[in-house]
Design an enzyme around this catalytic site. Structure first.
Site, PDB file in Angstrom:
ATOM      1  N   ASP A  24       0.942  -1.166  -0.007  1.00 50.64           N
ATOM      2  CA  ASP A  24      -0.039  -0.050  -0.039  1.00 50.64           C
ATOM      3  C   ASP A  24       0.790   1.080  -0.072  1.00 50.64           C
ATOM      4  O   ASP A  24       0.501   2.360   0.475  1.00 50.64           O
ATOM      5  CB  ASP A  24      -0.859   0.017   1.187  1.00 50.64           C
ATOM      6  CG  ASP A  24      -1.902  -1.238   1.225  1.00 50.64           C
ATOM      7  OD1 ASP A  24      -2.252  -1.891  -0.068  1.00 50.64           O
ATOM      8  OD2 ASP A  24      -2.206  -1.624   2.273  1.00 50.64           O
ATOM      9  N   GLU A  25       2.093   1.134  -0.857  1.00 48.25           N
ATOM     10  CA  GLU A  25       2.835   2.511  -0.588  1.00 48.25           C
ATOM     11  C   GLU A  25       2.533   3.455  -1.589  1.00 48.25           C
ATOM     12  O   GLU A  25       3.072   4.427  -1.879  1.00 48.25           O
ATOM     13  CB  GLU A  25       4.414   1.921  -1.024  1.00 48.25           C
ATOM     14  CG  GLU A  25       5.019   0.874   0.056  1.00 48.25           C
ATOM     15  CD  GLU A  25       4.751  -0.447  -0.495  1.00 48.25           C
ATOM     16  OE1 GLU A  25       3.871  -0.691  -1.327  1.00 48.25           O
ATOM     17  OE2 GLU A  25       5.475  -1.414   0.328  1.00 48.25           O
ATOM     18  N   HIS A  66      -4.878  -1.650  -5.685  1.00 53.00           N
ATOM     19  CA  HIS A  66      -4.020  -0.795  -6.255  1.00 53.00           C
ATOM     20  C   HIS A  66      -4.848   0.522  -6.797  1.00 53.00           C
ATOM     21  O   HIS A  66      -5.685   0.256  -7.487  1.00 53.00           O
ATOM     22  CB  HIS A  66      -2.857  -1.112  -7.253  1.00 53.00           C
ATOM     23  CG  HIS A  66      -1.846  -2.197  -6.846  1.00 53.00           C
ATOM     24  ND1 HIS A  66      -1.089  -2.633  -7.847  1.00 53.00           N
ATOM     25  CD2 HIS A  66      -1.592  -2.671  -5.807  1.00 53.00           C
ATOM     26  CE1 HIS A  66      -0.416  -3.314  -7.223  1.00 53.00           C
ATOM     27  NE2 HIS A  66      -0.647  -3.308  -5.705  1.00 53.00           N
ATOM     28  N   LEU A  74       3.244  12.335   1.298  1.00 55.53           N
ATOM     29  CA  LEU A  74       4.263  13.464   2.052  1.00 55.53           C
ATOM     30  C   LEU A  74       2.850  14.354   2.623  1.00 55.53           C
ATOM     31  O   LEU A  74       2.902  14.948   3.881  1.00 55.53           O
ATOM     32  CB  LEU A  74       5.386  14.137   1.322  1.00 55.53           C
ATOM     33  CG  LEU A  74       5.997  15.197   1.870  1.00 55.53           C
ATOM     34  CD1 LEU A  74       6.630  14.470   3.315  1.00 55.53           C
ATOM     35  CD2 LEU A  74       7.023  15.720   1.242  1.00 55.53           C
ATOM     36  N   ASP A  75       1.948  14.689   1.893  1.00 55.98           N
ATOM     37  CA  ASP A  75       0.913  15.846   2.006  1.00 55.98           C
ATOM     38  C   ASP A  75       0.164  15.275   3.418  1.00 55.98           C
ATOM     39  O   ASP A  75      -0.059  16.146   4.207  1.00 55.98           O
ATOM     40  CB  ASP A  75      -0.084  15.992   0.950  1.00 55.98           C
ATOM     41  CG  ASP A  75      -0.617  14.402   0.654  1.00 55.98           C
ATOM     42  OD1 ASP A  75       0.111  13.660   0.187  1.00 55.98           O
ATOM     43  OD2 ASP A  75      -1.810  14.223   0.812  1.00 55.98           O
TER      44      ASP A  75
HETATM   45  P1  GDP Z   1      -0.455   0.126  -3.707  1.00 57.57           P
HETATM   46  O1  GDP Z   1      -1.435  -0.753  -3.082  1.00 57.57           O
HETATM   47  O2  GDP Z   1       0.862   0.425  -3.341  1.00 57.57           O
HETATM   48  O3  GDP Z   1      -1.015   0.581  -4.930  1.00 57.57           O
HETATM   49  O4  GDP Z   1      -1.284   1.375  -2.620  1.00 57.57           O
HETATM   50  P2  GDP Z   1      -3.060   1.719  -2.127  1.00 57.57           P
HETATM   51  O5  GDP Z   1      -3.550   2.309  -3.498  1.00 57.57           O
HETATM   52  O6  GDP Z   1      -3.523   0.467  -1.537  1.00 57.57           O
HETATM   53  O7  GDP Z   1      -2.816   2.948  -1.097  1.00 57.57           O
HETATM   54  C1  GDP Z   1      -2.211   4.166  -1.283  1.00 57.57           C
HETATM   55  C2  GDP Z   1      -3.150   4.996  -0.768  1.00 57.57           C
HETATM   56  O8  GDP Z   1      -2.775   6.315  -1.071  1.00 57.57           O
HETATM   57  C3  GDP Z   1      -4.572   5.141  -2.149  1.00 57.57           C
HETATM   58  O9  GDP Z   1      -5.786   5.495  -1.596  1.00 57.57           O
HETATM   59  C4  GDP Z   1      -3.876   6.120  -2.920  1.00 57.57           C
HETATM   60  O10 GDP Z   1      -5.017   6.679  -3.714  1.00 57.57           O
HETATM   61  C5  GDP Z   1      -3.271   7.090  -2.087  1.00 57.57           C
HETATM   62  N1  GDP Z   1      -2.181   7.936  -2.469  1.00 57.57           N
HETATM   63  C6  GDP Z   1      -1.174   7.668  -3.200  1.00 57.57           C
HETATM   64  N2  GDP Z   1      -0.443   8.812  -3.166  1.00 57.57           N
HETATM   65  C7  GDP Z   1      -0.744   9.572  -2.367  1.00 57.57           C
HETATM   66  C8  GDP Z   1      -0.390  11.041  -1.899  1.00 57.57           C
HETATM   67  O11 GDP Z   1       0.454  11.218  -2.398  1.00 57.57           O
HETATM   68  N3  GDP Z   1      -1.117  11.427  -1.164  1.00 57.57           N
HETATM   69  C9  GDP Z   1      -2.423  11.211  -0.554  1.00 57.57           C
HETATM   70  N4  GDP Z   1      -3.249  11.953   0.387  1.00 57.57           N
HETATM   71  N5  GDP Z   1      -2.930   9.992  -1.133  1.00 57.57           N
HETATM   72  C10 GDP Z   1      -2.025   9.237  -1.845  1.00 57.57           C
HETATM   73  P1  IMO Z   2      -0.780  -4.235  -2.295  1.00 61.75           P
HETATM   74  O1  IMO Z   2      -0.439  -4.659  -3.515  1.00 61.75           O
HETATM   75  C1  IMO Z   2      -1.002  -4.584   2.132  1.00 61.75           C
HETATM   76  C2  IMO Z   2      -0.591  -8.643   3.813  1.00 61.75           C
HETATM   77  C3  IMO Z   2      -2.113  -9.085   4.315  1.00 61.75           C
HETATM   78  C4  IMO Z   2      -1.399 -10.243   5.334  1.00 61.75           C
HETATM   79  C5  IMO Z   2      -0.438 -10.670   4.529  1.00 61.75           C
HETATM   80  C6  IMO Z   2      -0.726 -12.107   3.930  1.00 61.75           C
HETATM   81  O2  IMO Z   2      -2.010  -3.540  -2.260  1.00 61.75           O
HETATM   82  O3  IMO Z   2       0.568  -3.372  -1.496  1.00 61.75           O
HETATM   83  P2  IMO Z   2      -2.218 -12.655   2.168  1.00 61.75           P
HETATM   84  O4  IMO Z   2      -3.640 -12.456   1.764  1.00 61.75           O
HETATM   85  O5  IMO Z   2      -1.204 -12.222   0.855  1.00 61.75           O
HETATM   86  O6  IMO Z   2      -1.971 -14.228   2.400  1.00 61.75           O
HETATM   87  O7  IMO Z   2      -2.046 -11.952   3.366  1.00 61.75           O
HETATM   88  O8  IMO Z   2       0.048  -9.766   3.531  1.00 61.75           O
HETATM   89  N1  IMO Z   2      -1.113  -8.072   2.415  1.00 61.75           N
HETATM   90  C7  IMO Z   2      -0.986  -6.994   1.972  1.00 61.75           C
HETATM   91  N2  IMO Z   2      -1.029  -5.554   2.658  1.00 61.75           N
HETATM   92  N3  IMO Z   2      -0.967  -4.465   0.855  1.00 61.75           N
HETATM   93  C8  IMO Z   2      -1.075  -5.579   0.080  1.00 61.75           C
HETATM   94  O9  IMO Z   2      -1.202  -5.204  -1.527  1.00 61.75           O
HETATM   95  C9  IMO Z   2      -1.049  -6.907   0.677  1.00 61.75           C
HETATM   96  N4  IMO Z   2      -1.247  -8.209   0.124  1.00 61.75           N
HETATM   97  C10 IMO Z   2      -0.975  -8.962   1.140  1.00 61.75           C
HETATM   98  O10 IMO Z   2      -2.826  -8.126   4.977  1.00 61.75           O
HETATM   99  O11 IMO Z   2      -0.793  -9.423   6.627  1.00 61.75           O
HETATM  100 MG    MG Z   3      -2.916  -1.452  -1.671  1.00 58.90          MG
END
Ligand code: GDP
Ligand code: IMO
Ligand code: MG
Length: 443
Positions: free
Chosen positions: A19-20, A47, A352-353
């Protein structure tokens, strides 16, 4: 004959616990690549991409899909849940997204209904085992806190081989029947006993459902390894999109609190057949603080008002499961380790925001374990024994979501970025200041 130009191949990987903001960074980079390829994980990924205020959540389909007709490849290393994939395709189509560029490896493994059942049942059993431990035993939680999307059981089946169903099998009814019958015969008793007698498997219904999904997916199924090598031979650029994060990598993460696949760059070779030496650029994505969903150590974890503020401002609730994410200060020991594992050539820093409005920002630059200081990450459950050594940096009061150049950022925000670069030794080349595609600074 003039040789084709050396193609640019870029990897986007998460440097923390998922979730980065990989989806946002991939979406942005997709514009300058011919194809976008997922190489690991499955529908555990979520994502998010925001384009002109419209939010999309992608689970199995590569985040480049929002560019009309973009070649989007699901590689052999992904575990594919056909129901999720079809639901995602239908959802995109209902919103007018052209997903005609989607291609699916015939060798990707299929997440079957019994994998999802097993994932849920195992978690229940582990949770019960954890609750039986004496309070204060120091053993921590037993359950992994999975997404219950069947990821672990599907990868385990892949390694066990004989009963594993690959996407190509969905198109071969007789082979499919034989595999499903055998898998059900092997699993029925285990699932029934572990569920306290309630679980039933119906091989006929499973077969019918899987074969129907196969018919819909058939036009997308290809040998993606030769497809990708063909692109490379033609000098076309490829973007690899990691799911999950390096600290969830089955080998390099905080085992056993990890996922079932190789999320780090090394997974690209396994999950696509493209050798990693073809990569010219490795973008490590990190958020400006730490989050984690599910169980397992998070040394800088916060609670109370600071945690609530970060969680609310960062919308830190799972894209896949809706679970509130655990939050903590930035752990640079962890990020530096992940940059090392991946050979990151640059960092993209997101969210960062979210940190605007704090008087001080804290970052972890070392751990103390049993009174001894270390600058090494601990990639297993023993990380729970680490106490973070935190340094304090000045915070910034003003909102930064409208900034589009480094020079627009307040001085303490720039200092935060400089500190990260100096500590990790990797250039911060992108700073994200909001979820939208446009809310990005090229540093
Ligand atoms: P991913 O799994 O690495 O693609 O990340 P996720 O989509 O699960 O989680 C990132 C969250 O942060 C999402 O809700 C994005 O829309 C949001 N996001 C991404 N970049 C930024 C940012 O720079 N600022 C804010 N406020 N939200 C962001
Ligand atoms: P994205 O691509 C955050 C975590 C789960 C759990 C562990 C194992 O959105 O960054 P699994 O269902 O894969 O066997 O769960 O890994 N996990 C994630 N956490 N973002 C993800 O994907 C994840 N995919 C798995 O929460 O702790
Ligand atoms: Mg994610």
């Amino acid at each position: 004959m003039t040789p084709a130009p050396t193609p640019v191949c870029t990897a986007v990987v998460g440097l923390q616990w998922g979730d980065e903001g990989k989806g946002k960074i991939v979406d942005r980079l997709a514009a300058e690549h011919h194809a976008v390829v997922r190489y690991n994980g499955g529908a555990n990924a979520g994502h998010s991409v925001v384009v002109k205020g419209e939010r999309y959540a992608l689970h199995l389909i590569p985040s480049g899909i929002l560019y009309p007709g973009k070649l989007a490849v699901i590689g052999n290393g992904v575990v594919v849940d056909p129901d999720w994939l079809l639901k995602e395709l239908d959802g995109l189509s209902a919103r007018g997204v052209d997903a005609s560029g989607l291609v699916l490896s015939s060798r990707a493994h299929v997440v079957m209904p019994y994998h999802k059942d097993e994932d849920g049942i195992r978690e229940d059993v582990l949770k019960h085992a954890g609750s039986q431990r004496p309070v204060g035993s120091g053993e921590g939680q037993a359950e992994i806190g999975t997404t219950k999307r069947g990821i672990g059981p599907a990868y385990a089946e892949k390694v066990q081989r004989a009963t594993a169903v690959r996407v190509g099998d969905l198109l071969r009814p007789e082979a499919l029947k034989a595999k499903i019958d055998l898998a059900c015969a092997l699993k029925a008793a285990m699932l029934r006993d572990l569920s306290g007698g309630s679980h039933r498997l119906d091989p006929g219904a499973i077969l019918e459902h899987a074969a129907r999904a196969g018919q819909r997916l058939a036009p997308m199924v290809r040998d993606t390894t030769y497809l990708l090598h063909g692109l490379l031979a033609d000098g076309k650029s490829i973007l690899f999109e990691s799911a999950n994060g390096t600290l969830l990598d089955v080998d390099h993460g905080t085992y056993p609190f990890v996922t079932g696949s190789s999320c780090a760059v090394a997974g690209i070779g396994v999950g696509t057949g493209v050798p990693v030496q073809r990569l010219s650029r490795v973008v490590g994505v990190m958020k400006a603080y730490s989050t984690r969903v599910g169980s397992g150590p998070l040394p800088t974890e916060l609670s109370g008002a600071v945690a609530d503020r970060i969680r609310t401002r960062g919308r830190e609730f799972g894209t896949t499961t809706g679970r509130p994410r655990r939050v903590g200060w930035l752990d640079l020991v962890a990020v530096k380790y992940s940059a090392m594992i991946n050979g990151a050539t640059e960092i993209a820093m997101t969210l960062l925001d979210v940190l605007a409005g704090f008087d001080e920002l804290r970052v972890c630059t070392a751990y103390e374990v049993d009174g001894v200081r270390t600058d090494r990450f601990i990639p297993d459950a023993d990380l729970a024994r680490a106490t973070p050594v935190l340094e304090s940096l000045p915070g910034f009061g003003e909102e930064i979501t409208a900034c589009r150049r480094l020079g627009d950022l307040p001085a303490p925000a720039r200092r935060y970025i400089d500190f990260i670069q100096a500590f990790t030794g990797v250039r911060v080349a992108t700073v994200s200041v909001g979820p939208d595609r446009e809310q990005t600074i090229d540093a």
